[in-house]
Design an enzyme around this catalytic site. Structure first.
Site, PDB file in Angstrom:
ATOM      1  N   GLY A  73       0.831  -1.201   0.000  1.00 28.50           N
ATOM      2  CA  GLY A  73       0.000   0.000   0.000  1.00 28.50           C
ATOM      3  C   GLY A  73       0.859   1.240   0.000  1.00 28.50           C
ATOM      4  O   GLY A  73       1.973   1.243  -0.525  1.00 28.50           O
ATOM      5  N   GLU A  74       0.332   2.321   0.557  1.00 32.46           N
ATOM      6  CA  GLU A  74       1.022   3.616   0.654  1.00 32.46           C
ATOM      7  C   GLU A  74       1.178   4.315  -0.698  1.00 32.46           C
ATOM      8  O   GLU A  74       1.684   5.426  -0.763  1.00 32.46           O
ATOM      9  CB  GLU A  74       2.430   3.486   1.267  1.00 32.46           C
ATOM     10  CG  GLU A  74       2.518   2.861   2.616  1.00 32.46           C
ATOM     11  CD  GLU A  74       3.958   2.704   3.093  1.00 32.46           C
ATOM     12  OE1 GLU A  74       4.890   3.144   2.389  1.00 32.46           O
ATOM     13  OE2 GLU A  74       4.147   2.138   4.187  1.00 32.46           O
ATOM     14  N   GLY A  75       0.801   3.666  -1.789  1.00 32.65           N
ATOM     15  CA  GLY A  75       1.118   4.173  -3.119  1.00 32.65           C
ATOM     16  C   GLY A  75       2.416   3.603  -3.647  1.00 32.65           C
ATOM     17  O   GLY A  75       2.890   4.014  -4.718  1.00 32.65           O
TER      18      GLY A  75
END
Length: 351
Positions: free
Chosen positions: A315-317
């Site tokens: 996640g997080e980009g």
């Protein structure tokens, strides 16, 4: 009229055709660079420029807590959400390193986490509410709270656009948010929790079975009230950060800013955005197919071809940030390779 229903920008057909013609003139067999060619051509249409570029990437990480963690569906405690906010701005998180590598602007927005008021340098705090409610028992948020979260995404994109951003990545942080994303996907696609629920932060088999049961309970509680309506579904089982990403994607399409979608959670937000405004889909590139169970199903629904398949699930980009390297490479190849005429190479000899 709700702002997310407003019209979006149209991709530039002329720029796309010019970029396709330019690809035919480059010193390589037609189509030899595969998806790198398609990426360059798509960006040309989105940037209205036959020679697309990425000079100012923008990354926003939206954070929010989830009441459903009461149900013991995560391997990590809820406090990790706040702790990671500090890690993002201190430069220690994966997305922080990726942003620095790409010389991208990294924005961190707290949409609503649990805990006392704080001031973390570099974190924009917008406490819509201290995490969502437990959607296994009631709606995660009310309509006003969901609208406020959508608005946070909209405002982020407006800021990015005003600062000259030429591509946008949204990341997320929130313990429990794979549970929320799975529930959203189940209600939007009318699929079962078994099909769309994975291990998230790394839970074991018994906890996964429990997580599926929690989502099944939520589906039973909410499905009659949402009736395929993406906004109502967001209210019922969504997260503040997921709603913010949904709003960001819609706004990107409205102001003409290309998107690289990240993994499972971001792709569910993309599905919400497309269900709320179908033309938003044209503005999306998809960074990767994650290891999270169910992501492939979401990509299929969106008719999306991911750039990378590397078993990422952070996640997080981060997956979109990794794919950004290839998107930039596609532009560089498109713009800097010699044409047959420039290189004095006979086109009919290539292939």
């Amino acid at each position: 009229m709700n702002w997310w229903l407003q019209s979006v920008q149209q991709p530039d057909v002329d720029a796309k055709q010019q970029a396709e013609q330019h690809q035919l003139q480059l010193t390589k067999p037609t189509g030899a660079l595969g998806d790198l060619e398609l990426i360059a051509v798509k960006l040309a249409s989105l940037q209205s420029n036959a020679h697309p570029h990425i000079n100012h990437p923008w990354i926003t990480v939206f954070a929010g807590d989830h009441g459903v963690v009461e149900e013991n569906i995560s391997a990590y405690p809820q406090a990790v959400t706040r702790q990671m906010l500090q890690n993002f701005t201190a430069g220690g998180a994966a997305i922080s390193v990726i942003a620095k590598y790409h010389q991208a602007h990294l924005q961190v927005i707290d949409c609503g986490t649990v805990g006392k008021a704080y001031e973390y340098a570099g974190v924009e705090r917008h406490c819509i509410r201290a995490g969502t409610a437990n959607f296994a028992k009631q709606a995660a948020m009310n309509a006003d709270e969901c609208r406020a979260a959508l608005e946070l995404g909209k405002n982020s994109v407006d800021t990015a656009k005003s600062k000259g951003a030429d591509i946008y990545i949204a990341g997320e942080m929130g313990i429990g948010n794979t549970c929320s994303a799975s529930a959203l996907a189940c209600l939007l696609l009318n699929d079962t929790a078994e099909q769309l629920t994975g291990v998230g932060t790394g839970i074991g088999a018994d906890q996964l079975r429990h997580k599926i049961e929690v989502i099944e309970k939520a589906i039973e509680l909410h499905h009659k009230h949402v009736t395929g309506d993406a906004f109502k579904t967001l209210c019922a089982v969504g997260g503040l950060e997921i709603a913010a990403i949904t709003g960001a994607y819609i706004r990107c399409a409205q102001v003409g800013l290309p998107i690289i979608v990240d993994g499972f959670i971001s792709s569910v937000a993309a599905l919400c955005a497309v269900r709320m405004n179908s033309k938003v889909r044209d503005w999306m590139l998809f960074g990767h197919q994650s290891a999270e169970y169910g992501h492939q199903r979401i990509l299929q629904e969106l008719n999306a071809e991911p750039i990378l398949k590397m078993n990422l699930r952070l996640g997080e980009g981060s997956g979109a940030g990794a794919a950004l390297a290839l998107v930039k490479m596609a532009c560089v190849l498109h713009n800097q390779m010699a044409t047959f005429a420039e290189a004095a190479v006979s086109g009919d000899k290539i292939g």
